[in-house]
Design a protein around this motif. Structure first.
Motif, PDB file in Angstrom:
ATOM      1  N   LYS A 180       0.830  -1.213   0.000  1.00  0.00           N
ATOM      2  CA  LYS A 180       0.000   0.000   0.000  1.00  0.00           C
ATOM      3  C   LYS A 180       0.863   1.262   0.000  1.00  0.00           C
ATOM      4  CE  LYS A 180      -4.052  -1.761   2.452  1.00  0.00           C
ATOM      5  NZ  LYS A 180      -4.884  -1.603   3.651  1.00  0.00           N
ATOM      6  N   ARG A 181       1.914   1.251   0.824  1.00  0.00           N
ATOM      7  CA  ARG A 181       2.828   2.396   0.931  1.00  0.00           C
ATOM      8  C   ARG A 181       4.251   1.867   0.990  1.00  0.00           C
ATOM      9  NH1 ARG A 181       0.418   4.762   6.144  1.00  0.00           N
ATOM     10  NH2 ARG A 181       2.389   3.882   6.700  1.00  0.00           N
ATOM     11  N   PRO A 182       5.210   2.560   0.388  1.00  0.00           N
ATOM     12  CA  PRO A 182       6.586   2.066   0.386  1.00  0.00           C
ATOM     13  C   PRO A 182       7.200   2.069   1.789  1.00  0.00           C
ATOM     14  CG  PRO A 182       6.467   4.235  -0.639  1.00  0.00           C
ATOM     15  CD  PRO A 182       5.068   3.827  -0.336  1.00  0.00           C
ATOM     16  N   TYR A 183       8.071   1.097   2.034  1.00  0.00           N
ATOM     17  CA  TYR A 183       8.739   0.964   3.328  1.00  0.00           C
ATOM     18  C   TYR A 183       9.953   0.056   3.181  1.00  0.00           C
ATOM     19  CZ  TYR A 183       6.982  -3.770   3.442  1.00  0.00           C
ATOM     20  OH  TYR A 183       6.750  -5.079   3.121  1.00  0.00           O
ATOM     21  N   ILE A 184      10.827   0.080   4.166  1.00  0.00           N
ATOM     22  CA  ILE A 184      11.871  -0.924   4.329  1.00  0.00           C
ATOM     23  C   ILE A 184      11.846  -1.313   5.802  1.00  0.00           C
ATOM     24  CG2 ILE A 184      14.335  -1.459   4.273  1.00  0.00           C
ATOM     25  CD1 ILE A 184      14.633   0.540   1.968  1.00  0.00           C
ATOM     26  N   ALA A 185      11.583  -2.587   6.074  1.00  0.00           N
ATOM     27  CA  ALA A 185      11.569  -3.092   7.447  1.00  0.00           C
ATOM     28  C   ALA A 185      12.880  -3.835   7.709  1.00  0.00           C
ATOM     29  CB  ALA A 185      10.384  -4.021   7.662  1.00  0.00           C
ATOM     30  N   VAL A 186      13.442  -3.625   8.886  1.00  0.00           N
ATOM     31  CA  VAL A 186      14.694  -4.270   9.268  1.00  0.00           C
ATOM     32  C   VAL A 186      14.425  -5.113  10.510  1.00  0.00           C
ATOM     33  CG1 VAL A 186      17.089  -3.922   9.973  1.00  0.00           C
ATOM     34  CG2 VAL A 186      16.020  -2.316   8.364  1.00  0.00           C
ATOM     35  N   ILE A 187      14.769  -6.383  10.419  1.00  0.00           N
ATOM     36  CA  ILE A 187      14.502  -7.293  11.515  1.00  0.00           C
ATOM     37  C   ILE A 187      15.796  -7.972  11.940  1.00  0.00           C
ATOM     38  CG2 ILE A 187      13.200  -9.314  12.297  1.00  0.00           C
ATOM     39  CD1 ILE A 187      12.094  -7.499   9.140  1.00  0.00           C
ATOM     40  N   LYS A 188      16.115  -7.866  13.232  1.00  0.00           N
ATOM     41  CA  LYS A 188      17.204  -8.633  13.833  1.00  0.00           C
ATOM     42  C   LYS A 188      16.509  -9.658  14.728  1.00  0.00           C
ATOM     43  CE  LYS A 188      21.066  -5.391  14.238  1.00  0.00           C
ATOM     44  NZ  LYS A 188      21.942  -4.750  15.226  1.00  0.00           N
TER      45      LYS A 188
END
Length: 159
Positions: free
Chosen positions: A75-83
């Motif tokens: 729906k909307r641009p994003y970058i998710a970062v998961i550790k």
């Protein structure tokens, strides 16, 4: 919106725990849906894409996965970062070696045509540099992670 602006402390997760990729994607889908970033089709699309185009990458100093979907599932641009609390096993990209126990997962929600390729290149250039990778892995709170990625994104090229 620049790639750096896609990073947000609200999308950095240190507490995600999952037994496998499927459970990981389910938990991530919940968090992204809560933030109204993804379409209902996202979970099925990312699982299917990961099955067909594995995203695990093994670098000298860090094991990474960079899963993503086609723009119509966002729906909307994003970058998710998961550790994740414990590494989550991903298959190696393009069949390059053994499975990758990912210590860091970067989920790309890039919407512009071809945009994923440029972001992927930048991420790979960051992770190939042991000093840059160490900087990312040393970040201990969401804002530090965002600061590290945004400063490194301006330093590396997408070539």
């Amino acid at each position: 919106m620049s790639d750096q602006e896609l990073f947000s402390p609200d999308l950095v997760f240190f507490d995600l725990e999952a037994a496998d990729r499927q459970e990981f994607f389910e938990k991530l889908a919940e968090r992204l849906a809560e933030r109204d970033l993804i379409q209902d089709s996202w979970l099925e699309a990312i699982c299917e894409r990961e099955k067909n185009y594995a995203t695990g990458l093994s670098f000298p100093s860090v094991q990474v996965a960079i899963p993503h979907v086609d723009p119509e599932h966002i729906k909307r641009p994003y970058i998710a970062v998961i550790k994740p609390k414990t590494p989550i096993v991903f298959e190696a990209m393009a069949g390059m070696g053994d499975d990758v126990p990912a210590q860091l997962i970067v989920n790309l929600g890039v919407m512009r045509d071809g945009g994923q390729v440029a972001v992927l290149q930048k991420l790979m250039n960051i992770f190939m540099n042991e000093g840059y990778a160490a900087q990312i892995m040393a970040a201990s709170d969401p804002q530090q992670v965002v600061d590290a990625f945004t400063s490194l994104f301006s330093e590396v090229s997408a070539e």
